[in-house]
Design an enzyme around this catalytic site. Structure first.
Site, mmCIF file in Angstrom:
data_model
loop_
_atom_site.group_PDB
_atom_site.id
_atom_site.type_symbol
_atom_site.label_atom_id
_atom_site.label_comp_id
_atom_site.label_asym_id
_atom_site.label_seq_id
_atom_site.Cartn_x
_atom_site.Cartn_y
_atom_site.Cartn_z
ATOM 1 N N CYS A 1 37.945 21.845 61.786
ATOM 2 C CA CYS A 1 37.614 23.073 63.189
ATOM 3 C C CYS A 1 36.760 23.145 63.746
ATOM 4 O O CYS A 1 35.585 22.170 63.723
ATOM 5 C CB CYS A 1 38.513 24.112 62.625
ATOM 6 S SG CYS A 1 38.208 25.175 61.250
ATOM 7 N N ASP B 1 34.601 25.987 62.724
ATOM 8 C CA ASP B 1 33.486 26.309 61.641
ATOM 9 C C ASP B 1 33.426 25.976 60.579
ATOM 10 O O ASP B 1 32.870 24.476 60.135
ATOM 11 C CB ASP B 1 33.534 27.548 61.599
ATOM 12 C CG ASP B 1 32.848 28.640 62.466
ATOM 13 O OD1 ASP B 1 32.490 27.871 63.302
ATOM 14 O OD2 ASP B 1 33.821 29.841 63.416
#
Lengths: 543, 494
Positions: free
Chosen positions: B276, B278
């Site tokens: 995603c 992070d």
């Protein structure tokens, strides 16, 4: 009448799809007067599949090339698909099923032909007559008697022959009270709550009409009830209609008890849904459950707008109100709506389950259904003529009994140890109420059942359910007798959708069945190691 | 403080009198009457908000809302005392740690990377070194299934740089999961991050699973709790509140992504790279759900503990920030881990016999994530924990939970071999509002004293088992075994 006239084609080659991820079944399809059979042929296992035609709620045919597909939507909410070879055969079979599944006559229905091995006709039919319940009441109090004023069903066609009434009231007074009540349903005892000495009564609405008629015998009857309970006891009349609806009923001859005429009785209105709106709610819920492609928001929206869970909530909280008045306030309770055959029975039977530990046993629950639904005149034939899939315009259909079963299921989920029967029992009752080889749920009331000789010519469901091989499915292995009242929560957070029923057609039953089996295994293993005998005393019919 | 009433929202009867004790770690309420002297313990770390209401005829009400969704409603006699307690609770429930940490290396030192042959490995190491310098994270192996077709099915954590990843995927047909929305991804690319350029990755399919970010999740939980707290709602208020909270929609999205990965690995036998923006929130959720679906091991006690250590604690899910352990940025708080537990709960509802543990185990873990009684969930990453010397100074929660195993055992568990890959349904009505809620509700209504924290002691002989257990729970040990398996397989194939 000859079934043969309605059967256009007796046989066809077909393939049956029974639901998600079950292997299809190939074989010869046959139609008999009451059944649809699929025999897989001699080389395969002699595993015969069969469906009661009465169970078919709607039928849909589709032709593609030289074969056809028939989708059968059953009253027990299962969906079946038949792929049939040959266009002509498909159409003929569809037409035959249509004709045979919509037969109206009671006498020609399957229960009159069903003769299973190991059961004797007439068994278990006299299992739970009102006399049995009266014996139980008589042990506790002397204020009530068994009246046979309705012996020939002249006072009230929807009551059984014998009813329990206050001892001080004469049969002639009952007759006059019957004339003052809708459908002749004068107030009778539904349940005697021994710990507080209070009673639960049910009746039809009083026929006060626009002139505000009164009936002194009816008033006397209710006065005697209060006097017989305990000094200073109060009474609550739970009307299952809204105040407006009750007022409107006056225009058509109905109405409610006037306050001044019944001293000591207080009227409470708890509107419950009935009739067509309830049926529509059921239809919409089942529709929503069948849609596999919808988004989460859409599903929640439909769950809300069908209002089924709201009906469950209202029903449970009204039943709690009735039970609470009896247990905690020491008041007598009379429940009625308009006819006194639908929501009234819903409330009285649920209140008993909450209060009475005996009604939570296997035998007690059967007795409760026999007494409070079947003999109390719930018109099963009218209410359960069609289920959720039918395209026919609903006339008298309403899933009142299903609503009762759903409420019991909620009770069982909130008190997993306190009911002796399990989900399987409730599912079986639902199935049998809509289509059954047994005669228990036939006809609308005792009078009709007598005319059709149901008792002597069909088998009772209760003897069918008492067969040993059924027990594991029906019983709750975790049952521990609980002598207290069980107060359910009717908050929305506590209520759930009855997945085992409403998601039948779309969900694999396998994991939950495995879990059920495992619970049984654990319980029986534990009993073995402890060396104690399983308690089967509760399963025996009460004297 | 004496003469305090604890109002119970369910038993609407007259509340009992009792005394309130405030210690350095707990708020303890003891009922004065009754033989049992019921005690209610609330860890100060659990307290999320303290609210003082206007004085009523009963006294001075004080409402505590806890992070494990409990609500305690006290009524005190004196307003002065009430205010004092209010102030001290405010101070005690939000400890402040002054030091700040640099998040340089999020991952534990040894990590798994695909080892195909020595040259590609060397190259990869080089790439990774640069990549690590750039972003501080590295693609690494999350899950390995010992089933072999043409490919080794692997799921990778975190994005790989665009340096020359074709080396890595030389032999593998891989599948990327980008869990942000496509638009988000494009926006990110403009900001210099973004997603992999499809041209650079041959044999790779991209798939975007729309899981929302932490801020949406936070407000969703907030709305859900508001629905739970409604006093006598009608059914439609409740259901429409549930709908607008969107909580179930998010749970479904996470489950869907997990199922997609599980299918890709098991059925299509492909490798999957998950990331995603992070790589420690949605990635952790989806990877761990997929692992649970794929491998029965993760449905056992030991497996779940390893999974949480491996996918969440070691991979740098920022527990301190997401749970609001310290008085930090409230925008970083999000119920990501709670959602993961909710997903497990959904699976348990659908497969009642497939899990060795029961719901209490999940509840207990959830409690301890917030209680700060144990060191496991402190800090934001491995670096934090090393700096805090958590391994020397605190106890691990796992041996403590293992001791209480009998309480958490699922009696219906049918054993390791009965269920292989789970194939749950995510048709909306199978993710029941009631199901999902009941976990939150259970936590919310949970009225039981938290277990007293274990006293520090030296391990004796009798604790041998615990130590062994601790060792075998080491996620690195687990990864090492996995690595051995891969090596074996590579040898047998080449």
């Amino acid at each position: 009448m000859e079934f043969a006239e309605l059967i256009r084609t007796g046989q066809a080659q077909a393939e049956l799809l029974r639901g998600p991820e079950e292997p299809p079944l190939r074989g010869t399809l046959c139609i008999t007067g009451h059944h649809l059979l699929l025999s897989p042929g001699p080389q395969a296992t002699p595993d015969l599949w069969l469906l009661l035609l009465r169970n078919v709620d709607s039928i849909e045919k589709r032709i593609a090339g030289d074969s056809g597909t028939i989708t059968l939507r059953c009253k027990d909410l299962r969906v079946l698909q038949l792929d049939i070879e040959g266009v002509e055969a498909t159409l003929d079979i569809a037409r035959s099923i249509e004709a045979l599944s919509s037969l109206e006559s009671v006498i020609t229905s399957f229960p009159f032909f069903y003769r299973p091995k190991g059961l004797r006709l007439g068994d278990a039919w006299h299992f739970h007559p009102p006399e049995c319940y009266y014996k139980r009441v008589a042990r506790e109090t002397n204020a009530w008697r068994l009246s046979e004023a309705n012996e020939d069903f002249s006072l009230c066609p929807s009551y059984p022959r014998a009813v329990i009434v206050p001892r001080a009231v004469e049969d002639s007074a009952l007759a006059r009270s019957a004339r003052f009540r809708q459908g002749g349903r004068f107030p009778v005892l539904s349940y005697y709550h021994a710990p507080s000495g209070t009673v639960l009564l049910r009746a039809g609405q009083p026929l006060t009409g626009p002139q505000k008629r009164r009936c002194s015998e009816d008033e006397e009857l209710l006065r005697v009830v209060l006097a017989g309970a305990r000094p200073g006891a109060r009474g609550f009349i739970v009307d299952t209609r809204s105040p407006q609806a009750a007022k409107q009923a006056r225009m058509t001859g109905g109405g409610t008890e006037a306050k001044a005429a019944y001293p000591g009785w207080k009227r409470l209105h708890r509107p419950l849904e009935r009739g067509r709106p309830l049926q529509e709610s059921f239809v919409h819920l089942v529709e929503a459950c069948g849609d596999l492609e919808q988004s989460m928001d859409r599903w929640l929206n439909r769950l809300e707008s069908c209002r089924w869970l709201s009906h469950v909530k209202e029903t449970l909280s009204t039943a709690c109100l009735a039970a609470q008045s009896m247990e905690q306030e020491g008041a007598c309770v009379l429940v009625h709506g308009a006819d006194g055959t639908d929501s009234t029975l819903l409330i009285t039977s649920l209140a008993q389950l909450i209060l009475d530990p005996l009604s939570r046993t296997m035998a007690g629950f059967q007795e409760l259904i026999e007494r409070e639904w079947i003999q109390a005149g719930h018109p099963f034939q009218l209410r359960c003529a069609h289920s959720a899939f039918s395209h026919a315009r609903p006339k008298h259909e309403a899933p009142t009994f299903l609503l009762f079963l759903d409420c019991v299921w909620q009770l069982g989920r909130q008190f997993p140890l306190s009911l002796e029967f399990g989900e399987g029992m409730l599912l079986a009752l639902f199935d049998h109420a809509y289509a059954s080889p047994f005669g228990t749920f036939l006809c609308n009331n005792e009078k009709e059942r007598c005319l059709c000789e149901v008792r002597t010519r069909t088998h009772s469901l209760w003897s069918g359910l008492s067969q040993p091989k059924e027990q594991r499915k029906l019983r709750n292995p975790l049952y521990v007798p609980n002598p207290l009242a069980i107060w359910p929560s009717a908050e929305p957070q506590s209520l759930r959708l009855w997945q085992g029923l409403f998601l039948r057609g779309t969900r694999l039953p396998e994991p939950s069945e495995v879990a059920w089996e495992k619970v049984w295994q654990i319980v029986t293993d534990q009993e073995k190691t402890e060396g104690s005998q399983p308690t089967d005393s509760a399963s025996e019919p009460r004297p | 403080v004496e003469n305090v009433k604890l109002l119970d929202r369910y038993i609407g009867k007259k509340p009992a009198n009792g005394s309130l004790y405030l210690t350095a770690t707990h708020l303890i309420y003891v009922e004065a009457s009754g033989a049992a002297r019921k005690e209610t313990w609330i860890a100060l770390h659990h307290i999320a908000t303290v609210e003082k209401l206007p004085v009523t005829s009963l006294g001075c009400p004080l409402i505590l809302r806890c992070k494990n969704f409990r609500v305690a409603h006290f009524v005190l006699e004196s307003e002065v005392v009430c205010h004092e307690i209010y102030i001290s609770l405010l101070k005690l429930s939000q400890p402040v740690m002054s030091s700040t940490y640099l998040r340089l290396l999020m991952f534990p030192p040894p990590i798994l990377i695909p080892a195909c042959n020595s040259s590609s490995l060397a190259f990869l190491m080089m790439c990774s070194a640069i990549y690590v310098k750039l972003t501080g994270s590295l693609p690494f192996l999350s899950f390995f299934v010992p089933i072999f077709g043409q490919n080794i099915p692997l799921i990778f954590h975190e994005g790989i740089s665009s340096l020359s990843p074709s080396v890595v995927f030389l032999y593998f047909y891989a599948l990327f999961i980008e869990k942000g929305l496509l638009l988000n991804a494009l926006a990110n690319r403009a900001a210099g991050k973004g997603y992999e350029n499809e041209d650079n990755y041959a044999n790779i399919r991209f798939r975007f699973m729309s899981i929302e970010n932490i801020h949406v999740m936070r407000s969703s939980l907030q709305k859900l709790l508001e629905v739970c707290e409604l006093k006598t709602p009608t059914m439609s208020e409740f259901l429409s509140g549930l709908e607008s909270s969107g909580w179930l929609r998010h749970i479904k999205a996470i489950m869907d992504a997990g199922i997609f990965i599980a299918k890709a690995v098991k059925v299509e036998k492909t490798n999957v790279l998950v990331h995603c923006s992070d790589g420690w929130d949605r990635t952790a959720q989806v990877c761990s759900v997929a692992s649970i679906l794929l491998d029965p091991f993760y449905r056992t006690f030991k497996g779940l503990m390893i999974l949480i250590e491996k996918e969440w604690i070691c991979m740098g899910h920022k527990f301190s920030q997401r749970c609001g352990h310290l008085d930090g940025d409230s925008k970083e708080v999000s119920p990501i881990f709670t959602q993961f537990l909710d997903c497990i709960w959904q699976l348990m509802e659908q497969f009642p016999c497939a899990f060795e543990f029961n719901e209490n185990f999940l509840l207990e873990i959830h409690d301890h994530v917030f209680s700060c009684q144990f060191g496991n969930f402190l800090g934001n990453c491995q670096k934090d924990r090393d700096d805090l010397r958590i391994y020397e100074k605190t106890h691990s929660v796992w041996p403590f939970l293992v001791q209480r195993k009998p309480d958490f055992r699922n009696p219906l568990y049918k054993g390791f071999t009965v269920y292989g890959v789970l194939n749950p349904s995510t048709v909306p009505y199978n993710i029941q509002p009631e199901n999902s809620l009941s976990l939150i509700l259970l936590m919310w209504c949970h009225a039981r004293p938290p277990c007293p924290s274990p006293t520090p002691r030296v391990y004796s002989n009798s604790d041998k088992q615990t130590i062994i257990c601790l060792k075998s729970l080491d996620p690195l040990m687990h990864l090492k075994t996995v690595l051995k398996c891969i090596h074996k397989w590579v040898k047998s194939y080449s």
